[in-house]
Design a protein around this motif. Structure first.
Motif, mmCIF file in Angstrom:
data_model
loop_
_atom_site.group_PDB
_atom_site.id
_atom_site.type_symbol
_atom_site.label_atom_id
_atom_site.label_comp_id
_atom_site.label_asym_id
_atom_site.label_seq_id
_atom_site.Cartn_x
_atom_site.Cartn_y
_atom_site.Cartn_z
ATOM 1 N N GLU A 75 1.994 -37.865 -17.894
ATOM 2 C CA GLU A 75 0.662 -38.254 -18.361
ATOM 3 C C GLU A 75 0.700 -39.628 -19.035
ATOM 4 O O GLU A 75 -0.183 -40.461 -18.825
ATOM 5 C CB GLU A 75 0.119 -37.223 -19.358
ATOM 6 N N LEU A 76 1.734 -39.834 -19.821
ATOM 7 C CA LEU A 76 1.904 -41.119 -20.496
ATOM 8 C C LEU A 76 2.105 -42.230 -19.472
ATOM 9 O O LEU A 76 1.496 -43.301 -19.567
ATOM 10 C CB LEU A 76 3.088 -41.039 -21.462
ATOM 11 N N ALA A 77 2.902 -41.960 -18.447
ATOM 12 C CA ALA A 77 3.145 -42.947 -17.386
ATOM 13 C C ALA A 77 1.844 -43.312 -16.668
ATOM 14 O O ALA A 77 1.627 -44.480 -16.326
ATOM 15 C CB ALA A 77 4.166 -42.414 -16.392
ATOM 16 N N ARG A 78 0.977 -42.335 -16.457
ATOM 17 C CA ARG A 78 -0.312 -42.608 -15.797
ATOM 18 C C ARG A 78 -1.229 -43.447 -16.689
ATOM 19 O O ARG A 78 -1.955 -44.313 -16.197
ATOM 20 C CB ARG A 78 -1.022 -41.304 -15.428
ATOM 21 N N GLN A 79 -1.199 -43.184 -17.977
ATOM 22 C CA GLN A 79 -2.108 -43.881 -18.886
ATOM 23 C C GLN A 79 -1.637 -45.289 -19.232
ATOM 24 O O GLN A 79 -2.455 -46.152 -19.562
ATOM 25 C CB GLN A 79 -2.319 -43.069 -20.165
ATOM 26 N N VAL A 80 -0.324 -45.514 -19.191
ATOM 27 C CA VAL A 80 0.216 -46.847 -19.480
ATOM 28 C C VAL A 80 0.352 -47.570 -18.141
ATOM 29 O O VAL A 80 1.405 -47.570 -17.507
ATOM 30 C CB VAL A 80 1.557 -46.767 -20.239
ATOM 31 N N THR A 81 -0.707 -48.178 -17.726
ATOM 32 C CA THR A 81 -0.795 -48.806 -16.410
ATOM 33 C C THR A 81 0.202 -49.947 -16.258
ATOM 34 O O THR A 81 0.312 -50.803 -17.135
ATOM 35 C CB THR A 81 -2.215 -49.357 -16.191
ATOM 36 N N GLY A 82 0.949 -49.906 -15.137
ATOM 37 C CA GLY A 82 1.846 -51.005 -14.799
ATOM 38 C C GLY A 82 3.274 -50.866 -15.286
ATOM 39 O O GLY A 82 4.122 -51.675 -14.940
ATOM 40 N N ILE A 83 3.569 -49.854 -16.076
ATOM 41 C CA ILE A 83 4.923 -49.687 -16.594
ATOM 42 C C ILE A 83 5.762 -48.901 -15.586
ATOM 43 O O ILE A 83 5.279 -47.956 -14.963
ATOM 44 C CB ILE A 83 4.927 -49.000 -17.979
ATOM 45 N N SER A 84 7.007 -49.321 -15.415
ATOM 46 C CA SER A 84 7.906 -48.575 -14.538
ATOM 47 C C SER A 84 8.456 -47.368 -15.292
ATOM 48 O O SER A 84 8.450 -47.329 -16.528
ATOM 49 C CB SER A 84 9.069 -49.470 -14.088
ATOM 50 N N GLN A 85 8.941 -46.394 -14.555
ATOM 51 C CA GLN A 85 9.528 -45.207 -15.173
ATOM 52 C C GLN A 85 10.717 -45.597 -16.046
ATOM 53 O O GLN A 85 10.876 -45.090 -17.153
ATOM 54 C CB GLN A 85 9.952 -44.209 -14.091
ATOM 55 N N LYS A 86 11.528 -46.530 -15.551
ATOM 56 C CA LYS A 86 12.698 -46.983 -16.311
ATOM 57 C C LYS A 86 12.286 -47.642 -17.635
ATOM 58 O O LYS A 86 12.847 -47.349 -18.687
ATOM 59 C CB LYS A 86 13.516 -47.960 -15.469
ATOM 60 N N MET A 87 11.286 -48.511 -17.591
ATOM 61 C CA MET A 87 10.837 -49.202 -18.799
ATOM 62 C C MET A 87 10.187 -48.232 -19.770
ATOM 63 O O MET A 87 10.376 -48.336 -20.988
ATOM 64 C CB MET A 87 9.877 -50.338 -18.444
ATOM 65 N N LEU A 88 9.435 -47.270 -19.260
ATOM 66 C CA LEU A 88 8.826 -46.261 -20.119
ATOM 67 C C LEU A 88 9.910 -45.460 -20.827
ATOM 68 O O LEU A 88 9.841 -45.242 -22.039
ATOM 69 C CB LEU A 88 7.900 -45.343 -19.312
ATOM 70 N N THR A 89 10.930 -45.053 -20.090
ATOM 71 C CA THR A 89 12.036 -44.292 -20.680
ATOM 72 C C THR A 89 12.741 -45.115 -21.745
ATOM 73 O O THR A 89 12.996 -44.621 -22.858
ATOM 74 C CB THR A 89 13.040 -43.866 -19.590
ATOM 75 N N GLN A 90 13.054 -46.375 -21.447
ATOM 76 C CA GLN A 90 13.758 -47.229 -22.405
ATOM 77 C C GLN A 90 12.929 -47.453 -23.671
ATOM 78 O O GLN A 90 13.459 -47.378 -24.792
ATOM 79 C CB GLN A 90 14.090 -48.584 -21.777
ATOM 80 N N THR A 91 11.655 -47.699 -23.493
ATOM 81 C CA THR A 91 10.793 -47.969 -24.640
ATOM 82 C C THR A 91 10.624 -46.723 -25.496
ATOM 83 O O THR A 91 10.689 -46.790 -26.732
ATOM 84 C CB THR A 91 9.420 -48.503 -24.176
ATOM 85 N N LEU A 92 10.433 -45.574 -24.851
ATOM 86 C CA LEU A 92 10.304 -44.324 -25.610
ATOM 87 C C LEU A 92 11.596 -44.003 -26.374
ATOM 88 O O LEU A 92 11.536 -43.547 -27.516
ATOM 89 C CB LEU A 92 9.937 -43.169 -24.681
ATOM 90 N N ARG A 93 12.744 -44.257 -25.762
ATOM 91 C CA ARG A 93 14.020 -44.017 -26.458
ATOM 92 C C ARG A 93 14.156 -44.899 -27.689
ATOM 93 O O ARG A 93 14.600 -44.454 -28.743
ATOM 94 C CB ARG A 93 15.199 -44.232 -25.517
ATOM 95 N N ARG A 94 13.787 -46.176 -27.539
ATOM 96 C CA ARG A 94 13.864 -47.082 -28.682
ATOM 97 C C ARG A 94 12.895 -46.641 -29.777
ATOM 98 O O ARG A 94 13.228 -46.625 -30.964
ATOM 99 C CB ARG A 94 13.575 -48.521 -28.264
ATOM 100 N N MET A 95 11.684 -46.248 -29.385
ATOM 101 C CA MET A 95 10.702 -45.794 -30.359
ATOM 102 C C MET A 95 11.165 -44.501 -31.035
ATOM 103 O O MET A 95 10.942 -44.312 -32.236
ATOM 104 C CB MET A 95 9.344 -45.598 -29.684
ATOM 105 N N GLN A 96 11.827 -43.638 -30.280
ATOM 106 C CA GLN A 96 12.370 -42.402 -30.847
ATOM 107 C C GLN A 96 13.488 -42.732 -31.833
ATOM 108 O O GLN A 96 13.542 -42.177 -32.931
ATOM 109 C CB GLN A 96 12.877 -41.497 -29.725
#
Length: 142
Positions: free
Chosen positions: A64-85
């Motif tokens: 759901e987050l990937a759909r709402q954050v338009t234009g982000i790749s799965q890899k970048m979403l994972t990396q950013t979420l890990r850093r934020m975590q």
């Protein structure tokens, strides 16, 4: 003088108010390092976009987050979420199911940062005309 910025007395007074805040003369180097690290992390568009999306939507599954954050790749979403975590801004909850269900939500710390970013929105609302005017003056001078 052509192209010189035109500021009202109210603009100048507001700037002086910000400058006059009582900041410590000698900032703890650890605090300064944290501010610089956090600001460099926020400088990328994905952190701010994810923070804003979770602020608005609450808890979201990865897809759901990937759909709402338009234009982000799965890899970048994972990396950013890990850093934020890692920074304590996001809570990741893994549910033992097949396929695995993973949800993300802002932590209480992330909520405080989201509230701080609300001030940027307020600033933009209050100053969009001044920014538009400054851009127009700059473009005319070019």
């Amino acid at each position: 003088m052509a192209g010189a910025p035109i500021y009202s007395k109210a603009d100048l007074a507001r700037a002086e108010t910000y400058k006059a805040r009582d900041y410590p003369a000698n900032v703890d180097p650890a605090i300064e390092t944290l501010v610089r690290e956090m600001m460099s992390g926020f400088a990328d568009k994905w952190t701010v976009t994810i923070l804003d999306t979770l602020w608005d939507s609450g808890t979201l599954r990865f897809s759901e987050l990937a759909r709402q954050v338009t234009g982000i790749s799965q890899k970048m979403l994972t990396q950013t979420l890990r850093r934020m975590q890692r920074d304590g801004l996001v809570v990741r909850t893994l549910y033992p199911s097949v396929p695995p269900k993973v949800e993300y939500t802002l932590s209480p710390l992330g909520m405080t940062l989201g509230a701080a970013f609300c001030n940027v929105w307020i600033w933009a609302l209050e100053n969009h005309k001044a920014v538009d005017d400054a851009r127009a003056r700059f473009d005319e001078a070019e």
